[in-house]
Design an enzyme around this catalytic site. Structure first.
Site, PDB file in Angstrom:
ATOM      1  N   ARG A  39      22.398  -1.310  52.393  1.00 38.48           N
ATOM      2  CA  ARG A  39      23.194  -1.572  51.201  1.00 38.48           C
ATOM      3  C   ARG A  39      24.670  -1.674  51.554  1.00 38.48           C
ATOM      4  O   ARG A  39      25.129  -1.169  52.585  1.00 38.48           O
ATOM      5  CB  ARG A  39      22.985  -0.488  50.144  1.00 38.48           C
ATOM      6  CG  ARG A  39      23.416   0.912  50.565  1.00 38.48           C
ATOM      7  CD  ARG A  39      24.807   1.283  50.070  1.00 38.48           C
ATOM      8  NE  ARG A  39      25.255   2.538  50.640  1.00 38.48           N
ATOM      9  CZ  ARG A  39      26.004   2.632  51.717  1.00 38.48           C
ATOM     10  NH1 ARG A  39      26.384   1.547  52.364  1.00 38.48           N
ATOM     11  NH2 ARG A  39      26.401   3.810  52.175  1.00 38.48           N
ATOM     12  N   GLU A  45      32.886   5.455  46.175  1.00 37.30           N
ATOM     13  CA  GLU A  45      32.640   6.117  47.463  1.00 37.30           C
ATOM     14  C   GLU A  45      32.799   7.620  47.364  1.00 37.30           C
ATOM     15  O   GLU A  45      33.771   8.126  46.782  1.00 37.30           O
ATOM     16  CB  GLU A  45      33.615   5.574  48.511  1.00 37.30           C
ATOM     17  CG  GLU A  45      33.005   5.408  49.876  1.00 37.30           C
ATOM     18  CD  GLU A  45      31.861   4.405  49.848  1.00 37.30           C
ATOM     19  OE1 GLU A  45      30.681   4.844  49.876  1.00 37.30           O
ATOM     20  OE2 GLU A  45      32.127   3.200  49.789  1.00 37.30           O
ATOM     21  N   SER A 145      21.841   2.366  57.280  1.00 41.60           N
ATOM     22  CA  SER A 145      20.686   2.113  58.132  1.00 41.60           C
ATOM     23  C   SER A 145      19.786   3.341  58.226  1.00 41.60           C
ATOM     24  O   SER A 145      18.552   3.228  58.209  1.00 41.60           O
ATOM     25  CB  SER A 145      21.134   1.674  59.534  1.00 41.60           C
ATOM     26  OG  SER A 145      21.933   2.680  60.138  1.00 41.60           O
ATOM     27  N   ASP A 189      22.282   5.903  48.441  1.00 37.32           N
ATOM     28  CA  ASP A 189      21.664   5.017  49.422  1.00 37.32           C
ATOM     29  C   ASP A 189      20.182   4.838  49.149  1.00 37.32           C
ATOM     30  O   ASP A 189      19.637   3.726  49.222  1.00 37.32           O
ATOM     31  CB  ASP A 189      21.870   5.578  50.824  1.00 37.32           C
ATOM     32  CG  ASP A 189      23.334   5.703  51.195  1.00 37.32           C
ATOM     33  OD1 ASP A 189      24.169   5.104  50.493  1.00 37.32           O
ATOM     34  OD2 ASP A 189      23.644   6.397  52.178  1.00 37.32           O
ATOM     35  N   ASN A 232      28.092   8.048  62.822  1.00 36.47           N
ATOM     36  CA  ASN A 232      26.846   8.639  62.349  1.00 36.47           C
ATOM     37  C   ASN A 232      27.207   9.900  61.574  1.00 36.47           C
ATOM     38  O   ASN A 232      27.652  10.890  62.153  1.00 36.47           O
ATOM     39  CB  ASN A 232      25.932   8.977  63.527  1.00 36.47           C
ATOM     40  CG  ASN A 232      24.589   9.535  63.090  1.00 36.47           C
ATOM     41  OD1 ASN A 232      24.458  10.085  62.000  1.00 36.47           O
ATOM     42  ND2 ASN A 232      23.597   9.397  63.953  1.00 36.47           N
TER      43      ASN A 232
END
Length: 473
Positions: A39, A45, A145, A189, A232
């Site tokens: 996405r 945010e 991801s 997400d 990450n």
């Protein structure tokens, strides 16, 4: 009952390379392929975990898992990029998920399986499975991801075991199960991965989870560009630190306003309890908190507990090393960003004239400034990329995803995207050899993609139990 797929069975394409790779790996054909998209968040945010609405859209890029079941109770998990991502095998009854820095890729697959196992009556009856994973979503890019991998794994487990969950249920399951790996996210997400519809952005609301379509202006397209900095969020404490800072600020405001504070974790919960507008909440933040960081002792005094209790009972393991916390700036971002999401939705509903489009762009850029200055989740490369986007004609641009690296997204006039891409290539990627190498994969135009779904092989159609209407997108 098998989950549905929009009243239509989607089929493998002739010569599907993932199907062929699966057969080569396991010696038999895959039963189906599970698909879950990444996405791009257009605005909103770091506020989903505070209970506020967000406005993402699914990408056409996805995580795909080819699957077959086995009767050995064993999991076999492989990746088409086997040189980079090592195989994993283990028992489905012993899902060993380790919290900590830089989790292995297969841990995200295990999170999805564990989420499903925790939500069925007889988890010991789950079948063993063979997975071959293919990732089209750039990793560590702020495009979700890892969450897409969790969602795809949960969907694959659901399908293989002929279980029945709604899209919203699976989204909630995955949001909870991803926390096994140590990330304290809010659910955006996973929600967009399951609830997305092709051609439509989504306003995602929480508590309860629901979504509504947002019609974007027809005269714009969105360009996504990678900053070259990988991030990450499970591998560092930055993300969980922001969660902790916002939560502590909320709890202090609850104490000051004579509310029960220990269970108060989200800014929206506090706002509802106080019955105040977003503007009034901003004023409350400004009059309550000083601009400088707060020490542990200051926070424990305000919460009227010992520093030891604060440390042991109210801070997660990943942030217990911290000795100071930003409160005013973090909550200022939360409340202003929540207001920007509402304004973005209202502007889209008001039509797509040029002034409206520019207003959307201004909201996006204001969001980036707030992420950069108040939430401090940007980085120099993202700031440079956003500035370059704005200088080359974007209506608006901002970082997207958790930040500290990853991607920026720009809204540009339809028809100008080719010139815009050339400007970004010349001004950002062609400056060095590394940028030139990654340029083609790091820069793309996108439109809202479809949500998670299951694809069946052409020869298996007679054996597929068709879903009830509208059970799964």
């Amino acid at each position: 009952m098998m989950i549905g797929i929009d009243n239509e069975v989607r089929r493998f394409k002739e010569g599907n390379h993932l199907e062929k790779a699966f057969t080569e790996k396991y010696g038999h054909a895959a039963e189906f392929i599970a698909v879950a998209p990444g996405r791009v968040n257009l605005i909103g945010e770091h506020i989903d975990y505070h209970g506020y609405s967000v406005l993402p859209m699914a990408l056409s890029q996805s995580i795909r898992i080819a699957v077959s079941s086995n009767d050995s109770s064993q999991l076999h998990i492989s990746n088409t990029s086997g040189d980079k991502y090592k195989d994993y095998s283990g028992s489905i009854s012993d899902l060993d998920i380790k919290k900590g820095s830089a989790p292995s890729w297969h841990q995200y697959v295990l999170c999805g399986i564990k989420g499903v196992s925790e939500n069925v009556k007889n988890s010991e009856d789950l079948l063993g499975m063979n997975f071959l994973v293919e990732g089209q979503v750039p990793p560590n890019a702020g495009l979700s991801s890892s969450s897409a991998l969790v969602c795809c794994s949960a969907l694959a487990t659901t399908q293989a075991n002929k279980l029945s969950f709604t899209p919203s249920e699976l989204a909630s399951i995955c949001a909870s199960s991803e926390r096994h790996i140590g990330t304290e996210g809010g659910g955006m997400d996973q929600a967009i991965s399951f609830l997305a519809e092709e051609g439509k952005a989504k306003l995602i609301d929480f508590d309860p989870l629901k979504s509504s379509n947002v019609v974007l202006p027809q005269q714009v397209v969105f360009v996504v560009a990678h900053s070259g900095v990988e991030m990450n969020k499970a591998a560092t404490a930055d993300f969980n630190t922001r969660v902790a800072e916002g939560r502590l600020g909320v709890q202090i405001l609850a104490v000051i306003n004579n509310l029960e504070w220990k269970s108060m974790k989200k800014a929206k919960e506090l706002q509802k309890a106080l019955k105040r507008s977003t503007k009034e909440m901003l004023a409350l933040v400004a009059e309550t908190f000083h601009e400088e960081p707060y020490s542990l002792s200051e926070i424990s005094d305000l919460l009227e507990i010992s520093a030891e209790d604060l440390h042991s009972q109210h801070l997660s393991a990943s942030v217990q090393h911290l000795r100071s916390f930003e409160l005013r700036k973090r909550l200022r971002h939360v409340f202003t960003e929540a207001a920007r999401v509402e304004a973005f939705r209202d502007t889209c509903e008001g039509g797509g004239d040029l002034s409206g489009v520019q207003s959307l762009g201004d909201l996006m850029h204001d969001s980036h400034v707030s992420c950069r200055d108040d939430y401090e989740c940007s980085c120099p490369e993202l700031d440079e990329l956003v500035d370059l986007m704005m200088k080359n004609g974007a209506y608006g641009a901002r970082l997207t995803g958790a930040g500290w690296g990853g991607c920026a997204v720009a809204m540009v006039a339809k028809g100008s995207e080719d010139v815009f891409l050339r400007c970004l290539k010349k001004g950002f990627y062609e400056k060095d050899e590394e940028g030139r190498k990654r340029m083609d994969d790091a820069l793309f135009v996108t439109a809202p993609g479809a949500g998670a779904h299951v694809v069946f092989p052409r020869d298996d159609l007679d054996n597929v139990e068709l879903p009830p209407p509208n059970n799964f997108y």
